[in-house]
Write a protein that holds these residues in place. Structure first.
Motif, PDB file in Angstrom:
ATOM      1  N   PHE A  16       0.805  -1.065   0.032  1.00 46.69           N
ATOM      2  CA  PHE A  16       0.110   0.058   0.088  1.00 46.69           C
ATOM      3  C   PHE A  16       0.883   1.174   0.049  1.00 46.69           C
ATOM      4  CE2 PHE A  16      -2.864  -3.349   1.294  1.00 46.69           C
ATOM      5  CZ  PHE A  16      -4.078  -2.801   0.998  1.00 46.69           C
ATOM      6  N   ASP A  17       2.157   0.926  -0.392  1.00 42.32           N
ATOM      7  CA  ASP A  17       3.063   2.243  -0.357  1.00 42.32           C
ATOM      8  C   ASP A  17       2.521   3.513  -1.205  1.00 42.32           C
ATOM      9  OD1 ASP A  17       5.540   3.138   0.640  1.00 42.32           O
ATOM     10  OD2 ASP A  17       6.241   3.051  -1.368  1.00 42.32           O
ATOM     11  N   PRO A  18       1.720   3.225  -2.262  1.00 44.09           N
ATOM     12  CA  PRO A  18       1.420   4.628  -2.852  1.00 44.09           C
ATOM     13  C   PRO A  18       0.314   5.235  -2.024  1.00 44.09           C
ATOM     14  CG  PRO A  18       1.219   2.724  -4.645  1.00 44.09           C
ATOM     15  CD  PRO A  18       1.597   2.008  -3.106  1.00 44.09           C
ATOM     16  N   ASP A  19      -0.239   4.712  -1.304  1.00 45.39           N
ATOM     17  CA  ASP A  19      -1.245   5.500  -0.170  1.00 45.39           C
ATOM     18  C   ASP A  19      -0.610   6.123   0.791  1.00 45.39           C
ATOM     19  OD1 ASP A  19      -3.063   4.173  -1.962  1.00 45.39           O
ATOM     20  OD2 ASP A  19      -3.482   2.784  -0.398  1.00 45.39           O
ATOM     21  N   ASN A  20       0.907   5.918   0.955  1.00 39.20           N
ATOM     22  CA  ASN A  20       1.440   6.502   2.214  1.00 39.20           C
ATOM     23  C   ASN A  20       2.385   7.574   1.936  1.00 39.20           C
ATOM     24  OD1 ASN A  20       0.186   4.455   3.497  1.00 39.20           O
ATOM     25  ND2 ASN A  20       1.719   3.033   3.654  1.00 39.20           N
ATOM     26  N   ARG A  21       2.278   8.668   0.890  1.00 39.88           N
ATOM     27  CA  ARG A  21       3.232   9.564   0.595  1.00 39.88           C
ATOM     28  C   ARG A  21       2.564  10.889   0.798  1.00 39.88           C
ATOM     29  NH1 ARG A  21       4.771   6.071  -5.025  1.00 39.88           N
ATOM     30  NH2 ARG A  21       6.032   4.492  -3.862  1.00 39.88           N
ATOM     31  N   LYS A  22       1.856  11.177   1.856  1.00 38.62           N
ATOM     32  CA  LYS A  22       1.262  12.531   1.842  1.00 38.62           C
ATOM     33  C   LYS A  22       2.062  13.382   2.573  1.00 38.62           C
ATOM     34  CE  LYS A  22      -3.314  10.456   2.235  1.00 38.62           C
ATOM     35  NZ  LYS A  22      -3.072   9.036   2.156  1.00 38.62           N
ATOM     36  N   ARG A  23       2.080  14.588   2.098  1.00 35.10           N
ATOM     37  CA  ARG A  23       2.776  15.726   2.875  1.00 35.10           C
ATOM     38  C   ARG A  23       2.030  16.205   3.966  1.00 35.10           C
ATOM     39  NH1 ARG A  23       5.637  20.694   1.000  1.00 35.10           N
ATOM     40  NH2 ARG A  23       5.335  22.209   2.686  1.00 35.10           N
ATOM     41  N   LEU A  24       2.541  16.463   5.201  1.00 38.61           N
ATOM     42  CA  LEU A  24       1.859  16.989   6.623  1.00 38.61           C
ATOM     43  C   LEU A  24       0.926  18.080   6.277  1.00 38.61           C
ATOM     44  CD1 LEU A  24       2.097  15.645   9.134  1.00 38.61           C
ATOM     45  CD2 LEU A  24       3.339  17.384   9.988  1.00 38.61           C
ATOM     46  N   PRO A  25      -0.305  18.331   6.436  1.00 30.70           N
ATOM     47  CA  PRO A  25      -0.856  19.492   6.351  1.00 30.70           C
ATOM     48  C   PRO A  25      -0.506  20.682   6.992  1.00 30.70           C
ATOM     49  CG  PRO A  25      -2.187  17.511   6.323  1.00 30.70           C
ATOM     50  CD  PRO A  25      -0.836  17.040   6.862  1.00 30.70           C
ATOM     51  N   LYS A  26      -0.571  21.771   6.891  1.00 35.42           N
ATOM     52  CA  LYS A  26      -0.266  23.092   7.726  1.00 35.42           C
ATOM     53  C   LYS A  26      -1.355  22.847   8.760  1.00 35.42           C
ATOM     54  CE  LYS A  26       1.619  26.159   4.146  1.00 35.42           C
ATOM     55  NZ  LYS A  26       1.445  27.262   3.557  1.00 35.42           N
ATOM     56  N   GLY A  27      -0.655  23.237   9.999  1.00 34.51           N
ATOM     57  CA  GLY A  27      -1.579  23.199  11.304  1.00 34.51           C
ATOM     58  C   GLY A  27      -1.837  21.870  11.736  1.00 34.51           C
ATOM     59  N   HIS A  28      -1.295  20.740  10.912  1.00 36.78           N
ATOM     60  CA  HIS A  28      -1.645  19.225  11.633  1.00 36.78           C
ATOM     61  C   HIS A  28      -1.013  19.426  13.040  1.00 36.78           C
ATOM     62  CE1 HIS A  28      -2.648  15.123  11.211  1.00 36.78           C
ATOM     63  NE2 HIS A  28      -1.487  15.047  11.699  1.00 36.78           N
ATOM     64  N   ARG A  29      -1.753  18.701  13.938  1.00 44.78           N
ATOM     65  CA  ARG A  29      -1.311  18.527  15.262  1.00 44.78           C
ATOM     66  C   ARG A  29      -0.916  17.120  15.460  1.00 44.78           C
ATOM     67  NH1 ARG A  29      -4.504  19.599  20.996  1.00 44.78           N
ATOM     68  NH2 ARG A  29      -2.923  19.051  22.325  1.00 44.78           N
ATOM     69  N   LEU A  30       0.456  17.057  15.619  1.00 44.04           N
ATOM     70  CA  LEU A  30       1.002  15.824  16.001  1.00 44.04           C
ATOM     71  C   LEU A  30       0.951  15.299  17.419  1.00 44.04           C
ATOM     72  CD1 LEU A  30       4.310  16.870  14.461  1.00 44.04           C
ATOM     73  CD2 LEU A  30       2.783  15.063  13.545  1.00 44.04           C
ATOM     74  N   PRO A  31       0.867  13.801  17.787  1.00 46.13           N
ATOM     75  CA  PRO A  31       0.553  13.454  19.131  1.00 46.13           C
ATOM     76  C   PRO A  31       1.768  13.697  19.913  1.00 46.13           C
ATOM     77  CG  PRO A  31       1.175  11.580  17.411  1.00 46.13           C
ATOM     78  CD  PRO A  31       0.965  12.809  16.643  1.00 46.13           C
ATOM     79  N   ASP A  32       1.405  13.756  21.170  1.00 44.27           N
ATOM     80  CA  ASP A  32       2.481  13.873  22.238  1.00 44.27           C
ATOM     81  C   ASP A  32       3.205  12.497  22.126  1.00 44.27           C
ATOM     82  OD1 ASP A  32       1.907  16.600  22.979  1.00 44.27           O
ATOM     83  OD2 ASP A  32       0.501  15.899  24.247  1.00 44.27           O
TER      84      ASP A  32
END
Length: 528
Positions: free
Chosen positions: A185-201
């Motif tokens: 499923f590698d083609p589905d896993n190439r997204k850029r992180l969106p602006k303002g995206h909150r990452l987990p602690d």
């Protein structure tokens, strides 16, 4: 005072990256008769000058593991780095332990590095008792099984191996078919992180007294090594490693796949597992990590693309690179298919470069002994490839700076995947890219002194012209590669003036690197 048992037991020598109670050398341990040997030796901390956090991590993990064995009633002969009489080497400490304990035999698990494998062969000749070397049961593909698979193949493709391992283990399988009808499923896993995206602690582990003592030892004894210790928070016990695995599965796995290739300044971890140091040291096993991820898919808490992408990194890539290493060593490391020979720039150590992507990755690596796989492959690795850096120097750098680096995993990854120095044994084409890839997958370029949109001149992103210069310099080797047909078609369509411009820009930039190296002096991995 060293523990004693009556003569006649087995001396079980456990290396610092084999800290698992079920490792093969301990499977038939007799607590009434046997002794477990653990040693901290200077040779292993300095054969390359490892990142301070890696040394502290291993010493702390070894000390905790020894204490856990003793709590079971096992006799542990633990040699600390500063103990009187410590010879500083595996061989010297094993010889001394044989004298102390008069065992009937020595049992060890095969090592992760060729140089230690050669040591073990010498032990069989030099020691007055038999030495049994057992297969490392922490891996899902034994070395001999991979060797049989690889026999007669010039190109060792991971995807073919991975599908075989899925069938062998049953992971993400529905009978004889892959779950979801696709292997990858590698083609589905190439997204850029969106602006303002909150990452987990992210979970961290506060050093306890044992770990603080190990950190202080490293700061005192290895002060000149690369790296910082202030941010140390690695799991150094089995219990903490299991907590780290649980945290990843519950908090990060469900989004890991989507953004596994993304990069962001000031966020070195994103959704990555951070499990490779405890996994490579034995605190976790590949099997339990993969099945934990699969359970998350079966339970509906993580989507298939994320789970498959994660399992592929361990069941596929990790097992595969180990197999390549043992199937092709020792000759493998000597190849240099692209005849690359430029010296490693000083900024790989200092981070002092106008290339914002490299400056960020080096700074994060210094602070955390960590960078994720795309930072390693497509930033520091991509630059090393298109700048034509000497494979041996690049490989030494990768082995030094990361907490999870051992030669069995580092060498094939860098030699084959990053630098294509093996001529295509691992990868069908070099992973070369211009600045456009880094711009697409990160926010580094927005704050860079160079302009990624500019293709030529002193303001242009060096990745742009170095990429095309790399293709020009290696045309004899690469232009016939079917997977390189498109970029070489574009190159052939360029005017003579544009090609000359590329060569001039590359020559100027690479010449400045050489001048900087001479100005800095003969800096090598010995520098901080």
């Amino acid at each position: 005072m060293k523990p004693t048992r009556e003569a006649g037991g087995v001396l079980r020598f456990v290396l610092g990256d084999q800290l698992n109670r079920r490792v093969s050398s301990l499977l038939d341990l007799d607590p009434e008769r046997d002794v477990v040997l653990l040693v901290e030796v200077r040779d292993e901390a300095t054969y390359v000058r490892h990142h301070k956090q890696k040394i502290a991590f291993l010493f702390a993990a070894m000390r905790h593991f020894g204490a856990e064995l003793e709590a079971e009633g096992v006799a542990v002969d633990y040699v600390r780095l500063t103990d009187l009489g410590n010879t500083g080497s595996f061989t010297g400490e094993l010889e001394r332990a044989v004298v102390r304990h008069a065992p009937t035999s020595v049992v060890v698990t095969e090592p992760g590095e060729w140089r230690v494998w050669e040591m073990m062969q010498d032990w069989r000749e030099a020691l007055p008792v038999p030495v049994e070397i057992r297969s490392d049961n922490r891996f899902l593909c034994p070395r001999m099984d991979f060797a049989r698979w690889a026999e007669g193949r010039h190109h060792l493709r991971m995807e073919t191996f991975y599908r075989g391992m899925r069938r062998r283990t049953g992971l993400l399988m529905d009978g004889g078919e892959p779950v979801g009808g696709r292997w990858n499923f590698d083609p589905d896993n190439r997204k850029r992180l969106p602006k303002g995206h909150r990452l987990p602690d992210r979970i961290g582990f506060q050093p306890d007294a044992i770990t603080r003592e190990a950190i202080a030892l490293v700061e005192r004894e290895f002060a000149s090594h690369f790296g910082d210790l202030a941010t140390f928070s690695w799991p150094v016990t089995r219990a903490d490693a299991l907590a780290a695995l649980k945290h990843f599965i519950e908090q990060c796995l469900s989004t890991f796949g989507d953004y596994q290739d993304a990069m962001k300044a000031g966020a070195p971890y994103l959704y990555h597992a951070l499990l490779s140091p405890p996994l490579n040291a034995g605190l976790l096993t590949a099997e339990e990590v993969c099945w934990a991820a699969e359970r998350a898919y079966r339970d509906g808490t993580a989507p298939l693309n994320c789970v498959e992408g994660f399992i592929r990194q361990i069941l596929g890539w990790r097992e595969y690179v180990r197999g390549v290493y043992w199937a092709r060593m020792p000759e493998y490391r000597e190849t240099n298919a692209l005849d690359a020979g430029r010296d490693l720039p000083w900024f790989y150590w200092s981070g002092e470069t106008k290339l914002n992507c490299i400056a960020n990755v080096v700074a994060d690596t210094r602070r955390h002994a960590y960078a994720h796989h795309i930072q390693r492959l497509m930033v520091t690795g991509n630059f090393a490839l298109i700048a034509g850096l000497d494979p041996a120097q690049v490989e030494e750098w990768y082995l030094i700076v990361f907490a999870d680096a051992y030669e069995w995993v580092e060498l094939p990854n860098v030699h084959g995947m990053v630098l294509w120095a093996d001529g295509g044994v691992m990868g069908s084409k070099p992973y070369a890219a211009s600045g456009a890839y880094i711009d697409r997958m990160s926010d580094y370029c927005a704050r860079c002194a160079y302009d990624v949109k500019v293709k030529a001149g002193p303001d242009a992103c060096p990745f742009n012209y170095l990429y095309w210069n790399f293709l020009i310099e290696n045309a004899d080797t690469l232009s016939g590669n079917p997977r390189m047909a498109m970029p070489y078609r574009t190159l052939r369509g360029m005017s003579d003036q544009r090609r000359a411009e590329i060569r001039e820009d590359a020559s100027r930039f690479l010449g400045a690197l050489e001048s900087e190296r001479v100005h800095q002096g003969d800096h090598t991995a010995n520098a901080t």
